[in-house]
Design an enzyme around this catalytic site. Structure first.
Site, PDB file in Angstrom:
ATOM      1  N   ARG A  67     -38.629 -29.599  64.015  1.00  0.00           N
ATOM      2  CA  ARG A  67     -39.580 -28.479  63.932  1.00  0.00           C
ATOM      3  C   ARG A  67     -40.600 -28.574  63.090  1.00  0.00           C
ATOM      4  O   ARG A  67     -41.609 -27.840  63.084  1.00  0.00           O
ATOM      5  CB  ARG A  67     -38.508 -27.309  63.729  1.00  0.00           C
ATOM      6  CG  ARG A  67     -37.734 -26.640  65.002  1.00  0.00           C
ATOM      7  CD  ARG A  67     -37.170 -25.630  64.872  1.00  0.00           C
ATOM      8  NE  ARG A  67     -35.898 -25.561  63.875  1.00  0.00           N
ATOM      9  CZ  ARG A  67     -34.794 -26.073  64.054  1.00  0.00           C
ATOM     10  NH1 ARG A  67     -34.282 -26.570  65.452  1.00  0.00           N
ATOM     11  NH2 ARG A  67     -33.782 -26.160  63.019  1.00  0.00           N
ATOM     12  N   TYR A  71     -44.269 -27.450  63.911  1.00  0.00           N
ATOM     13  CA  TYR A  71     -45.028 -26.039  63.316  1.00  0.00           C
ATOM     14  C   TYR A  71     -46.203 -26.707  62.881  1.00  0.00           C
ATOM     15  O   TYR A  71     -47.472 -26.029  62.843  1.00  0.00           O
ATOM     16  CB  TYR A  71     -44.247 -25.586  61.963  1.00  0.00           C
ATOM     17  CG  TYR A  71     -42.961 -24.909  62.360  1.00  0.00           C
ATOM     18  CD1 TYR A  71     -42.691 -24.355  63.448  1.00  0.00           C
ATOM     19  CD2 TYR A  71     -41.766 -25.180  61.673  1.00  0.00           C
ATOM     20  CE1 TYR A  71     -41.494 -23.937  64.085  1.00  0.00           C
ATOM     21  CE2 TYR A  71     -40.630 -24.541  62.074  1.00  0.00           C
ATOM     22  CZ  TYR A  71     -40.602 -23.937  63.200  1.00  0.00           C
ATOM     23  OH  TYR A  71     -39.315 -23.442  63.591  1.00  0.00           O
ATOM     24  N   TYR A  93     -43.792 -12.892  66.242  1.00  0.00           N
ATOM     25  CA  TYR A  93     -43.129 -11.590  66.525  1.00  0.00           C
ATOM     26  C   TYR A  93     -42.594 -11.366  64.891  1.00  0.00           C
ATOM     27  O   TYR A  93     -42.677 -11.999  63.993  1.00  0.00           O
ATOM     28  CB  TYR A  93     -42.083 -11.968  67.412  1.00  0.00           C
ATOM     29  CG  TYR A  93     -40.874 -12.642  67.007  1.00  0.00           C
ATOM     30  CD1 TYR A  93     -41.008 -14.081  66.967  1.00  0.00           C
ATOM     31  CD2 TYR A  93     -39.662 -11.949  66.550  1.00  0.00           C
ATOM     32  CE1 TYR A  93     -39.861 -14.873  66.618  1.00  0.00           C
ATOM     33  CE2 TYR A  93     -38.623 -12.565  66.136  1.00  0.00           C
ATOM     34  CZ  TYR A  93     -38.433 -13.925  65.939  1.00  0.00           C
ATOM     35  OH  TYR A  93     -37.522 -14.815  65.825  1.00  0.00           O
TER      36      TYR A  93
HETATM   37  C1  LIG Z   1     -38.036 -17.644  62.445  1.00  0.00           C
HETATM   38  S1  LIG Z   1     -37.403 -16.429  61.747  1.00  0.00           S
HETATM   39  C2  LIG Z   1     -38.552 -15.141  62.368  1.00  0.00           C
HETATM   40  C3  LIG Z   1     -38.531 -13.848  61.669  1.00  0.00           C
HETATM   41  C4  LIG Z   1     -39.730 -13.032  62.019  1.00  0.00           C
HETATM   42  N1  LIG Z   1     -40.836 -13.543  61.552  1.00  0.00           N
HETATM   43  C5  LIG Z   1     -39.518 -11.336  61.233  1.00  0.00           C
HETATM   44  O1  LIG Z   1     -40.432 -11.009  60.741  1.00  0.00           O
HETATM   45  O2  LIG Z   1     -38.396 -11.113  61.578  1.00  0.00           O
HETATM   46  C6  LIG Z   1     -36.125 -16.109  62.979  1.00  0.00           C
HETATM   47  C7  LIG Z   1     -35.015 -15.254  62.323  1.00  0.00           C
HETATM   48  O3  LIG Z   1     -35.067 -14.135  62.029  1.00  0.00           O
HETATM   49  C8  LIG Z   1     -34.122 -13.217  62.337  1.00  0.00           C
HETATM   50  N2  LIG Z   1     -34.432 -12.487  63.563  1.00  0.00           N
HETATM   51  C9  LIG Z   1     -35.366 -12.661  64.598  1.00  0.00           C
HETATM   52  N3  LIG Z   1     -35.300 -11.640  65.517  1.00  0.00           N
HETATM   53  C10 LIG Z   1     -34.389 -11.018  65.142  1.00  0.00           C
HETATM   54  C11 LIG Z   1     -33.635  -9.762  65.805  1.00  0.00           C
HETATM   55  N4  LIG Z   1     -34.227  -9.307  66.951  1.00  0.00           N
HETATM   56  N5  LIG Z   1     -32.551  -9.247  65.254  1.00  0.00           N
HETATM   57  C12 LIG Z   1     -32.143  -9.712  64.101  1.00  0.00           C
HETATM   58  N6  LIG Z   1     -32.606 -10.774  63.273  1.00  0.00           N
HETATM   59  C13 LIG Z   1     -33.533 -11.267  63.926  1.00  0.00           C
HETATM   60  C14 LIG Z   1     -32.815 -14.151  62.480  1.00  0.00           C
HETATM   61  O4  LIG Z   1     -32.221 -14.516  61.118  1.00  0.00           O
HETATM   62  C15 LIG Z   1     -33.582 -15.445  63.385  1.00  0.00           C
HETATM   63  O5  LIG Z   1     -32.871 -16.366  63.022  1.00  0.00           O
END
Ligand SMILES: C[S@@+](CC[C@H](N)C(=O)[O-])C[C@H]1O[C@@H](n2cnc3c(N)ncnc32)[C@H](O)[C@@H]1O
Length: 267
Positions: A67, A71, A93
């Site tokens: 990854r 990236y 997102y």
């Molecule tokens: C690569 S990070 C991205 C986070 C994203 N940039 C944000 O601002 O929330 C991915 C992690 O964010 C968290 N995450 C992303 N989507 C989520 C959701 N719908 N509900 C809860 N946690 C979420 C989880 O811990 C997931 O493994």
């Protein structure tokens, strides 16, 4: 090289279409080119409806590929487009800079070469978590870690504050080449957390809804059951405080204060 190009990184929020700021949406509409790393095709369709000049960067992910490399390649594609003179928006997102490195990489690279590049904030998963779980991070304090970083770093949590573990579904996944963890890794995770929390301590798996019609997933269970719990790439683990916030008399001495000034008993 064409120095007219610029980059704006925006966050689309977690819940589709409704959590993006007006400012970010206006940048999306005005962009020459929009790149995106979004969780599902519905979000992508929505983005295309805002600006048809959209390209997903998801194609750069691959099972078995690091990854870290993915990236870097994503950032390089965005940077290259800016250098061609385009006004580029990179849409990620949630919040574009929270547990998300591509925007940070691209901004650093472009700024170092004198191109305008900035990030606009978005509604992140933890912003949704505070709302859905009724947690104010200011009440007891709150620690945020990427799960493997927390585990591998031997980090001692403050058990009087909330602990939020991001990417729990990748716990202990050190190769960066696959997208899920194993039962053995989750058992090891429990053993490490058990140094600080009892096995029966209640923890929470939280998933914020992507669609406004969906409910959040809030699953509470004792820590020891973690290896049996279904985990998804969007799962976040929350460990509520184990102990009450304590005042420290040595620190209070610095302010000429006493624990009894706060209604707590001195020991
Ligand atoms: C690569 S990070 C991205 C986070 C994203 N940039 C944000 O601002 O929330 C991915 C992690 O964010 C968290 N995450 C992303 N989507 C989520 C959701 N719908 N509900 C809860 N946690 C979420 C989880 O811990 C997931 O493994």
């Amino acid at each position: 090289m064409n120095k007219n190009g610029s980059l704006t990184c925006v966050g689309t929020g977690i819940t589709l279409a409704g959590q993006i700021t007006k400012l970010s949406e206006s940048y999306l509409q005005a962009a020459d080119k929009v790149y995106g790393i979004l969780p599902d095709f519905m979000s992508e369709d929505w983005l295309k409806s805002v600006n048809p000049n959209y390209k997903s960067l998801q194609y750069l992910y691959a099972e078995g590929k690091s990854r870290r490399q993915t990236y870097r390649e994503m950032a390089a594609e965005v940077v290259n487009e800016v250098k061609q003179g385009a006004k580029v928006v990179l849409a990620l997102y949630g919040h574009p800079g929270i547990f998300a490195c591509v925007g940070h990489f691209a901004i650093q690279d472009l700024k170092s070469e004198g191109y305008p590049a900035r990030m606009l904030p978005g509604v992140s998963a933890d912003a949704c978590l505070y709302a859905d779980l009724g947690i104010d991070p200011g009440t007891y304090g709150c620690q945020n870690y990427e799960t493997s970083q927390f585990l591998f770093g031997g980090i001692q949590p403050n058990v009087g504050a909330h602990l939020i573990l991001w990417q729990i579904s990748l716990a202990g996944e050190h190769t960066l080449k696959t997208f899920k963890t194993s039962k053995e890794n989750l058992q090891a995770t429990v053993r490490i957390l058990n140094k600080y929390y009892p096995l029966e301590h209640e923890v929470i798996i939280y998933e914020a809804p992507f669609l406004p019609i969906q409910e959040a997933r809030i699953e509470k269970f004792p820590l020891e059951r973690l290896p049996e719990i279904e985990l998804n790439s969007i799962s976040t683990m929350v460990i509520p405080p184990l102990t009450e916030l304590k005042l420290d008399q040595t620190a209070l001495d610095e302010f000429g204060l006493n624990i009894t000034d706060f209604g707590q008993e001195s020991k």
